[in-house]
Design a protein around this motif. Structure first.
Motif, PDB file in Angstrom:
ATOM      1  N   TYR A  51       0.829  -1.206   0.000  1.00  0.00           N
ATOM      2  CA  TYR A  51       0.000   0.000   0.000  1.00  0.00           C
ATOM      3  C   TYR A  51       0.864   1.258   0.000  1.00  0.00           C
ATOM      4  O   TYR A  51       0.633   2.191  -0.779  1.00  0.00           O
ATOM      5  CB  TYR A  51      -0.921   0.005   1.221  1.00  0.00           C
ATOM      6  N   THR A  92      -4.258  -0.148  -2.095  1.00  0.00           N
ATOM      7  CA  THR A  92      -5.076   0.299  -0.969  1.00  0.00           C
ATOM      8  C   THR A  92      -5.995  -0.818  -0.485  1.00  0.00           C
ATOM      9  O   THR A  92      -6.221  -0.976   0.722  1.00  0.00           O
ATOM     10  CB  THR A  92      -5.917   1.525  -1.368  1.00  0.00           C
ATOM     11  N   TYR A  93      -6.534  -1.598  -1.395  1.00  0.00           N
ATOM     12  CA  TYR A  93      -7.407  -2.703  -1.006  1.00  0.00           C
ATOM     13  C   TYR A  93      -6.668  -3.775  -0.205  1.00  0.00           C
ATOM     14  O   TYR A  93      -7.251  -4.415   0.685  1.00  0.00           O
ATOM     15  CB  TYR A  93      -8.013  -3.354  -2.253  1.00  0.00           C
ATOM     16  N   THR A  94      -5.398  -3.989  -0.514  1.00  0.00           N
ATOM     17  CA  THR A  94      -4.670  -5.144   0.014  1.00  0.00           C
ATOM     18  C   THR A  94      -4.646  -5.228   1.540  1.00  0.00           C
ATOM     19  O   THR A  94      -4.944  -6.297   2.101  1.00  0.00           O
ATOM     20  CB  THR A  94      -3.238  -5.163  -0.565  1.00  0.00           C
ATOM     21  N   ILE A  97      -8.170  -6.298   2.766  1.00  0.00           N
ATOM     22  CA  ILE A  97      -8.516  -7.677   2.418  1.00  0.00           C
ATOM     23  C   ILE A  97      -7.827  -8.651   3.372  1.00  0.00           C
ATOM     24  O   ILE A  97      -8.382  -9.695   3.723  1.00  0.00           O
ATOM     25  CB  ILE A  97      -8.134  -7.972   0.952  1.00  0.00           C
ATOM     26  N   VAL A 113      -9.458  -7.584  -7.808  1.00  0.00           N
ATOM     27  CA  VAL A 113      -8.987  -6.191  -7.794  1.00  0.00           C
ATOM     28  C   VAL A 113      -7.640  -6.065  -8.493  1.00  0.00           C
ATOM     29  O   VAL A 113      -7.430  -5.159  -9.308  1.00  0.00           O
ATOM     30  CB  VAL A 113      -8.895  -5.678  -6.337  1.00  0.00           C
ATOM     31  N   GLY A 146     -15.326  -3.332  -3.616  1.00  0.00           N
ATOM     32  CA  GLY A 146     -15.424  -3.961  -2.301  1.00  0.00           C
ATOM     33  C   GLY A 146     -16.840  -3.995  -1.760  1.00  0.00           C
ATOM     34  O   GLY A 146     -17.149  -4.802  -0.867  1.00  0.00           O
ATOM     35  N   VAL A 153     -16.608  -7.609   4.504  1.00  0.00           N
ATOM     36  CA  VAL A 153     -15.858  -6.406   4.869  1.00  0.00           C
ATOM     37  C   VAL A 153     -16.385  -5.820   6.167  1.00  0.00           C
ATOM     38  O   VAL A 153     -15.620  -5.409   7.054  1.00  0.00           O
ATOM     39  CB  VAL A 153     -15.939  -5.358   3.730  1.00  0.00           C
ATOM     40  N   LEU A 165     -13.016   4.773   5.010  1.00  0.00           N
ATOM     41  CA  LEU A 165     -13.011   4.216   3.652  1.00  0.00           C
ATOM     42  C   LEU A 165     -14.118   4.845   2.809  1.00  0.00           C
ATOM     43  O   LEU A 165     -13.901   5.230   1.654  1.00  0.00           O
ATOM     44  CB  LEU A 165     -13.190   2.700   3.695  1.00  0.00           C
ATOM     45  N   HIS A 202      -8.017   7.317   3.381  1.00  0.00           N
ATOM     46  CA  HIS A 202      -7.684   5.906   3.250  1.00  0.00           C
ATOM     47  C   HIS A 202      -6.410   5.562   4.026  1.00  0.00           C
ATOM     48  O   HIS A 202      -6.271   4.452   4.554  1.00  0.00           O
ATOM     49  CB  HIS A 202      -7.551   5.530   1.775  1.00  0.00           C
TER      50      HIS A 202
END
Length: 215
Positions: A51, A92-94, A97, A113, A146, A153, A165, A202
């Motif tokens: 990230y 950013t998702y990592t 998750i 993603v 997401g 989530v 988020l 974020h």
């Protein structure tokens, strides 16, 4: 047609936004990594590194591209600037998750993603200047993807993280209006200001779920 004919005041305003982003990003990512190294496991720390790398890549490449004089080099930088946005989305998702309890859902979302982001990066690198509107749509779809796994989530992240988020997602989305509003003076600086504030939301979401929630 690509608008690069910003006047001196527009360039100055955009330069200030980018300078704040690069300096603030370097400091913020350094602090995040130092704190995460004390509280996070190896996989979580790796996700934070990914990230942080994506965030800094976007900030630095965007500054280079937007402040570089109009030239063939600027056209090349444009490819990497637009590609880096996909890297930031996936990066950013990592960390989030990695917090999910359902391994199957986490793997599906992570692969989806990153696959979508890599496809977008290839599109921007190999076909610059084409499908720009489609690329913006893909940014938004990936950014909000997401939501499809909202139950997993919702159960994995603190409420404060979810609010951060959501705030960041809304700011990115609203900022797109200024990104495409090319006739507006200071449009580029305004768009990048939205990006900076959204990225800050974020960032604090990552800090919240990886560091503060375990303090």
């Amino acid at each position: 047609m690509i608008r690069w004919n910003y006047d001196r005041h527009e360039i100055l305003a955009d330069g200030i936004v980018h300078a704040l982003g690069v300096v603030g990003g370097l400091v913020a990512v350094s602090i995040l990594l130092a704190l995460a190294a004390q509280t996070a496991g190896s996989w979580e720390l790796t996700s934070v590194v990914i990230y942080g790398g994506g965030l800094l890549a976007v900030l630095v490449i965007s500054a280079l591209y937007n402040l570089w004089p109009v030239s063939p080099v600027k056209w090349v930088l444009r490819r990497f600037d637009h590609s880096a946005i996909y890297l930031l989305i996936a990066g950013t998702y990592t960390p989030f998750i990695m917090q999910m309890r359902s391994e199957i859902t986490a793997i599906v979302l992570l692969v989806g993603v990153w696959a979508g982001s890599l496809a977008g990066m290839v599109l921007k690198l190999c076909m610059p200047g084409r499908f720009d509107r489609l690329a913006i749509l893909l940014y938004l779809l990936l950014g909000w993807s997401g939501v499809m796994a909202y139950e997993a989530v919702l159960g994995a992240l603190p409420v404060s993280t979810l609010w951060l988020l959501a705030a960041g997602g809304v700011l990115y989305t609203v900022g797109v209006v200024f990104h495409v509003w090319e006739g507006l003076r200071f449009q580029n600086a305004i768009w990048h200001a939205f990006v900076l504030v959204a990225a800050a939301c974020h960032y604090w979401a990552v800090m919240d779920c990886v560091v503060l929630a375990r303090a």
